[in-house]
Write a protein that holds these residues in place. Sequence first.
Motif, PDB file in Angstrom:
ATOM      1  N   SER A 240       0.812  -1.218   0.000  1.00 32.49           N
ATOM      2  CA  SER A 240       0.000   0.000   0.000  1.00 32.49           C
ATOM      3  C   SER A 240       0.841   1.261   0.000  1.00 32.49           C
ATOM      4  CB  SER A 240      -0.951   0.068   1.200  1.00 32.49           C
ATOM      5  OG  SER A 240      -1.269  -1.179   1.688  1.00 32.49           O
ATOM      6  N   GLY A 241       1.923   1.247  -0.728  1.00 30.60           N
ATOM      7  CA  GLY A 241       2.733   2.465  -0.866  1.00 30.60           C
ATOM      8  C   GLY A 241       2.017   3.427  -1.794  1.00 30.60           C
ATOM      9  N   ALA A 242       1.831   4.657  -1.368  1.00 31.53           N
ATOM     10  CA  ALA A 242       1.105   5.618  -2.205  1.00 31.53           C
ATOM     11  C   ALA A 242       2.092   6.534  -2.928  1.00 31.53           C
ATOM     12  CB  ALA A 242       0.147   6.421  -1.358  1.00 31.53           C
ATOM     13  N   ASP A 243       2.916   7.244  -2.140  1.00 30.45           N
ATOM     14  CA  ASP A 243       3.879   8.152  -2.761  1.00 30.45           C
ATOM     15  C   ASP A 243       5.102   7.378  -3.224  1.00 30.45           C
ATOM     16  OD1 ASP A 243       2.303  10.274  -2.311  1.00 30.45           O
ATOM     17  OD2 ASP A 243       3.213  10.767  -0.367  1.00 30.45           O
ATOM     18  N   ASP A 244       5.829   8.009  -4.128  1.00 32.34           N
ATOM     19  CA  ASP A 244       7.013   7.379  -4.687  1.00 32.34           C
ATOM     20  C   ASP A 244       8.029   7.029  -3.601  1.00 32.34           C
ATOM     21  OD1 ASP A 244       8.077   6.391  -7.005  1.00 32.34           O
ATOM     22  OD2 ASP A 244       9.471   8.070  -7.179  1.00 32.34           O
TER      23      ASP A 244
END
Length: 538
Positions: A240-244
Motif C-alpha cells: 500500500s505504498g502511495a507516494d514514490d
Amino acid sequence: MHRRLPPTVLLTASAALGSAVLLLSGAEPPMFYAFALSIFLRAFPCWREDGFRGTLDAVPRLLMFAVAPFRGLAAGALSIAAGESLAALSGQGGRGRFEPLLTALASATAVPLAFASPGSPIWIAASLALLHAGPAAAGSLAEGRMPGKRFLVSGILTLAAAAPLAWLILQETSLHGVLGTVMTSIPLAAFTAFAAVGQKNLRAYQERTTGTAVQNTLSAELSASRSIPEFMGILAGYLSGADDMDLVLLTRQSAGQGWIGWTVSSQLVLPEEETAGAGSVVWNELGHGASIRGTRGCLLGLSPSGDMVLFVSGRAWRTIRSMDVELRSNLVSLISHSWQAVGNSMTIDEAFIAAAIMLARLADSKDDYTHGHSLRVARLSDRLGRRLGLSPARLRTLRVGALLHDLGKVAIPTEILTKRGLLTRDERAVIEKHPSEGARILGALKGYDEVRAIVSCHHERLDGKGYPGRLFSRDIPFLARIVAVADTFDAITSRRSYRADADQKTALEAIRAASGTQFDAKVVGALEEMLDDVARDA
Ligand SMILES: [Fe+2]
C-alpha cells in the motif's frame, strides 16, 4: 458452501445433548466419565489449526459409549457414521464425502477393541486413540496421501492421556465421586475455553495462510517482472505504498560507498549520510526512526550481509509494522530472492539487447547507405511508443522488434540490396522477402513471438497493399505499425540508395499523405506531436 457454525455453540450443544442422552438412558457413572473423557480428548484439536473438527462428532462418540455395550457393535459404528455425516453436512467434515464412511469403518474396528476387554484401561485408551487419529488418517488415505506424522503423534498423545484416566474410571474407589463431579462439570467450561482458543488459533492460521497465499502470488509476480520500475510497482501495490518515496529499495556494493535507491519511478544515488542507520539494520529486523531525503519511515533488513535494505514510510510503513513476525520474515526472503532472480534476468535481458544491437548493425552493414538505420528506428519507435502510452514491457518488445526489423536483409544478396537505379520485378520480389527472412532467423527464439510479428509485418499496409503477407489493418500488430512509421520516416530523412536526402517536413508530409491507407493514423498523430514538440523546443 455450508456456513460454519461457531465452535462454541457446537461444543456446548454437543456436550449438553450428550449429557441429556446419558441421563435419559440411565447410564452408569462410568459412562459419564467415558463421555467426558472422550469429548475432552476431542477438544484437543482445538489447539491445532483444524480446531473446528471434534465438535459434532463428540455426540456419536457418546452414543457409542451409551449404546454399544447393549445394542451391539453395529449400532455404535452406525451412530458414529451418522454423527460424522452430520458434521460433514454442517460444514465441519471438510475431507469429502468418503470420510463419514471411513470413520464408520475405523469405529467398527475401534469399538470391539474398546469393549472386548472392558476391564482394561489400555484397551479403552487404545480404542480412543484409534477413534481419535484413525478417521483423520483414513481421510488422508482417501485423498491419496499417506497420513502425516501428526496423526501418529495424536494417537500416541491420546493413548498416553487416556490410559491413566480410563484406569481411574474403572477403579471401584471413592475417587469415582470426585472424578465424576470434576469430569462432568469441567467439560462444559473447558469446551468454551478450548473453542475460544481454537477460534483464535484458527483465525491466526487463516490469516497466516491467506498472507502466505498472497505472498506466493506476490513472489510469482515479482519474479516475472521485467524491469525495476515494474518490480517496485508490484511491491508498492502489495505494501500500500502511495507516494514514490513510500518505498525505496536500497542496495550497495560495500560499506561507505553510498547506496543506490530504487523507487517505483526513479533511481536515486544516496550518499551514506542521507541514509543514516541503513548500514546497521539487521537482516529481517525493523529499524525505526530512519529518514531518507526528509521522508520519515523505517528500514527493513533484506539481506544477511546488510547491503540490501527496504525503506518504508507512510501507509507502507503501517502495513509492514502490522505484520506478524513470521509473515514479515517470509516477505523479506521473497523480496531478496525475487530481486536476485529479476536482477539476473535483467542481466540476461541486457545481454540480449546487446546481441540485438550487434545483429542490427550486421543487417545495416550490408548496405552503406543504411548505416545506423536500425538503431535510429529503434530510438524513434521508442519515442512514439512512449507518446502512445505503451507499458514498459511493450516498449521493450517494441525496441527489440525495431532493432531487428531489417534483420532479414542479411539473407538478401548484397548486389540486389545495394543496386542503384530501378529494380527488376524479380529483384523486388527478392528484397520483399526480407521481413519473412528476418522472422525465420528469429524462429528459434522462444518467447519472442511479438518481436517476430514486428519483424515480419513492418512493411504491411493497412489497405492490404503491403508485403509480404498483404495483411489488412486488423491483422497488423500495433507495434509493427509504429515501426512502419519510424522506418519510413528514417528512410526518407536519411540517405538511401534510391533517394536523395529529404528533410523532416517532407518526410512528415509523405507519411501524413499515407495516413489511414498505409499507416495507422494514431501513430502518424504521435509523430506529428513529437515533431511539433521538437520544433517548439528548438
Ligand atoms: Fe524493411
